[in-house]
Design an enzyme around this catalytic site. Structure first.
Site, mmCIF file in Angstrom:
data_model
loop_
_atom_site.group_PDB
_atom_site.id
_atom_site.type_symbol
_atom_site.label_atom_id
_atom_site.label_comp_id
_atom_site.label_asym_id
_atom_site.label_seq_id
_atom_site.Cartn_x
_atom_site.Cartn_y
_atom_site.Cartn_z
ATOM 1 C CD GLU A 211 -2.619 0.923 2.729
ATOM 2 O OE1 GLU A 211 -3.503 0.055 2.748
ATOM 3 O OE2 GLU A 211 -2.340 1.626 3.718
ATOM 4 N N PRO A 382 -1.486 -1.907 10.695
ATOM 5 C CG PRO A 382 -1.345 -3.787 9.320
ATOM 6 C CD PRO A 382 -0.801 -3.196 10.587
ATOM 7 N N GLY A 383 -4.532 -0.811 9.133
ATOM 8 C CA GLY A 383 -5.989 -0.885 9.228
ATOM 9 C C GLY A 383 -6.530 -1.479 7.943
ATOM 10 C CG HIS A 408 -2.049 -8.174 14.369
ATOM 11 N ND1 HIS A 408 -3.279 -8.268 14.959
ATOM 12 C CD2 HIS A 408 -2.111 -8.957 13.258
ATOM 13 C CE1 HIS A 408 -4.050 -9.075 14.256
ATOM 14 N NE2 HIS A 408 -3.371 -9.504 13.216
ATOM 15 N N GLY A 409 -3.421 -5.053 14.275
ATOM 16 C CA GLY A 409 -4.266 -4.650 13.152
ATOM 17 C C GLY A 409 -5.695 -4.410 13.590
#
Lengths: 485, 140
Positions: A211, A382-383, A408-409
């Protein structure tokens, strides 16, 4: 084991839930969770029961911990952290997960979002072309010989960096410098070798992505500066792991560990909790094979880093060195390894399992990279592909309460089929484009399955660890270009 | 064997399905085909390549896990997806799975979902009035 309809728990404060030791539990459980997450259904009884079940395993130390992105996993909850005595405790493939060393790498650049916007589609297209995606995707580097694969397993990220897909300095900013000690290639099956040989430098499928984003908000300017992040600065996040290689290692060992657990008289409420004493032949064999897969994953993210730099070089017409494309950090979030931690006030070597949890070390910790020693280790969270990701920094409480770990997310809230139903009649790709995000995906339904609505809002998760004091917000990153499997 | 009877079970993180058959070998064959159908749609595939796979396991659940793990391996490592499947018990234990496979071709086949591993998560092979039934969770 805790197999009744309810698991007992109590709220300690706004960010913590305790599962007091009861039944066969050997230690308490500790879950970092807000009322919002519990009331919103993001944290359910099944997940809490899994925290309690982990607390029943032999040799567990301190407490069975879970992060606010906890959700129901196979055996261990996703978001779980557990440390075991290397002499009396167990090691479990279920405590690591199938995608061994699935993790996240963040690159920073000197580029501003305004400089990249005009060539964004070229960058994303080049990344999509050179980083194979989807199941069975091959050819990211070249098909490896068995001996080369052995080298990958033994040297990790350094293998890819040495093949022109990275810089020596990259390794300074990778957990364990991109290589876990103890890899034993002799424990890797022929099937794993066959799956792994063509998959180095490939992204995979599911929730994996690469990303392009930009720093949309800086919460901690001094730490952000130490990490090389600045408002409006372009970043690249890479989320992938050990691909079919790691999945095969896990698959191979589950029946072996199931048998070993029975032989050791360990009662399992879920066979995915299959485990063996750390020092047993099965435990040592699993660790040796798992370390191979972990090192493969470090090499994989390193190889993809090389491809990302090439994509930017082509689009910007400058070498990556002049674009400042440095690795901020690379963290594993599915791993078992040996670390030093304080347990009951005494330093101990433990076999830590993090399954959907990220190492988070504070300033001054010897494992924190030299350049970050005064601020702490970056924690990458990360989302989803439409909202945001976070960069946090580890704090001392993480060591005291969670064996140096953080979240973690975001975690899914909709199943894939529910996401597809929700997306029916909508053009998710167009919605993303309208929001200024270019998306390219290999799978026909991937974009619908991975739509932002399918995930928890990562901000809710990050707010908990921030308020709990185990990691502090540094910067928020918004996506502008995404490739997915 | 073609057209396995299976039902997709909603699962937040991964992919689950329930499959039924008259006996254990048929159940294993049906589960392997259900997995292929869920990923690629059997209607888009043609059996062109015979493959034999030996499956072992100390109990029905491990046998089913073994067969599904073999199917995941064939697809991921060799690009082979079963279109027909027959399973037969082997003297001394285990099953021999005879598959008719198609070779994955991105021009002809689009994946609806991709399985990376079979799991033992909550896996139980249960006897029913009509035979046997299992609910399988596949890692995606």
């Amino acid at each position: 084991m805790i197999d009744g309809p309810d698991v007992r728990w109590e709220r300690l404060d706004d960010e913590r839930i305790r599962i007091p030791r009861h039944g066969a539990m050997r230690v308490d459980g500790l879950v970092f969770a807000s009322d919002d997450l519990v009331r919103g259904g993001s944290i359910d009884t099944q997940s809490l029961r899994q925290v309690a079940n982990v607390a029943c395993l032999p040799g567990i130390l301190g407490r069975s911990v879970a992060m606010p992105d906890i959700h129901w996993g196979y055996g261990f909850p996703i978001g779980g952290v557990a440390a075991f005595d290397p002499d009396d405790g167990v090691i479990s493939p279920g405590g690591v997960g199938y995608d061994i060393n699935c993790g996240v790498r963040l690159l920073r650049t000197d580029l501003s979002v305004d400089e990249v916007r005009p060539v964004l589609r070229d960058v994303v297209r080049a990344m999509f072309r050179t980083i194979p995606t989807g199941i069975g995707a091959r050819g990211g580097v070249v098909a490896l010989t068995r001996d080369e694969l052995r080298e990958v397993c033994e040297t990790g990220a350094a293998f890819a960096a040495g093949r022109g897909l990275g810089w020596e300095s990259d390794l300074d900013h990778v957990e364990e410098r991109g290589r876990i000690a103890g890899a034993d290639f002799g424990q890797v099956s022929a099937k794993a070798v066959e799956r792994g040989r063509g998959q180095l430098g490939t992204l995979g499928s599911g929730n994996h992505f690469a990303e392009v984003g930009y720093v949309a908000q800086v919460d901690d300017p001094a730490t952000a500066a130490a990490f090389g992040l600045f408002a409006g600065g372009v970043t690249v996040t890479i989320h992938t792991g050990s691909r079919g290689f790691g999945h095969q290692v896990c698959t191979d060992f589950i029946p072996r560990m199931d048998k070993a657990a029975r032989a050791a008289g360990i009662e399992l409420p879920d066979r995915q909790l299959a485990c063996a004493p750390v020092g047993s032949p099965e435990g040592r064999a699993y660790f040796g094979a798992m370390a191979c897969a972990a090192n493969f994953a470090f090499a994989n993210r390193q190889a993809i880093t090389g491809r990302v730099r090439e994509a930017f070089e082509a689009a910007m017409g400058k070498p990556a060195t002049r674009l400042g494309m440095r690795v901020v950090y690379d963290v594993a979030h599915n791993i078992a390894k040996f670390e030093e931690h304080s347990v009951d006030g005494r330093p101990r070597r433990v076999c830590i399992h993090r399954k959907g949890a990220t190492r988070a070390l504070p300033a001054g910790h010897p494992q924190t990279p030299r350049e970050y020693a005064h601020v702490g280790q970056p924690v990458l969270v990360p989302g989803d592909m439409g909202r945001a990701s976070y960069v946090l920094v580890g704090l001392p409480s993480a060591l005291g309460e969670a064996f140096g770990s953080s979240c973690h997310g975001a975690g899914r809230v909709l199943s894939r089929s529910a996401a597809i139903r929700t997306a029916k009649g909508r053009d998710i790709r167009r919605e993303m484009e309208d929001a200024g995000i270019v998306v390219m995906a290999a799978g026909r339904e991937t974009i619908a399955e991975e739509m932002p609505d399918a995930y928890k809002d990562v901000t809710q998760v990050v707010d908990v660890v921030h308020r709990a004091g185990i990691a502090r917000k540094v910067a928020l990153i918004r996506p502008i270009g995404v490739i997915k499997g | 064997m073609t057209a396995p009877r299976y039902t997709v079970v909603d699962h937040t993180g991964d992919f689950a399905f329930e499959v039924e058959a008259a006996d254990l070998p048929s159940l294993v064959a049906a589960a392997v085909l259900a997995a292929a159908d869920a990923q690629f749609g059997l209607e888009s595939l043609s059996a062109i390549e015979p493959v034999e796979v030996a499956c072992d396991g100390a109990d029905p659940e491990l046998l089913l896990f073994s067969a599904l793990s073999e199917a995941v391996f064939l697809a991921d490592a060799r690009g082979l997806v079963p279109v027909t499947a027959e399973a037969a018990a082997v003297p001394g234990g285990g099953l021999l799975l005879r598959l008719g496979c198609d070779r994955l071709d991105p021009a002809r086949h689009a994946a609806r979902v991709l399985f990376k591993a079979a799991t033992l998560h909550g896996l139980r092979v249960e006897r029913t009035a009509a035979g046997v039934r299992a609910t399988v969770v596949m890692d995606t």
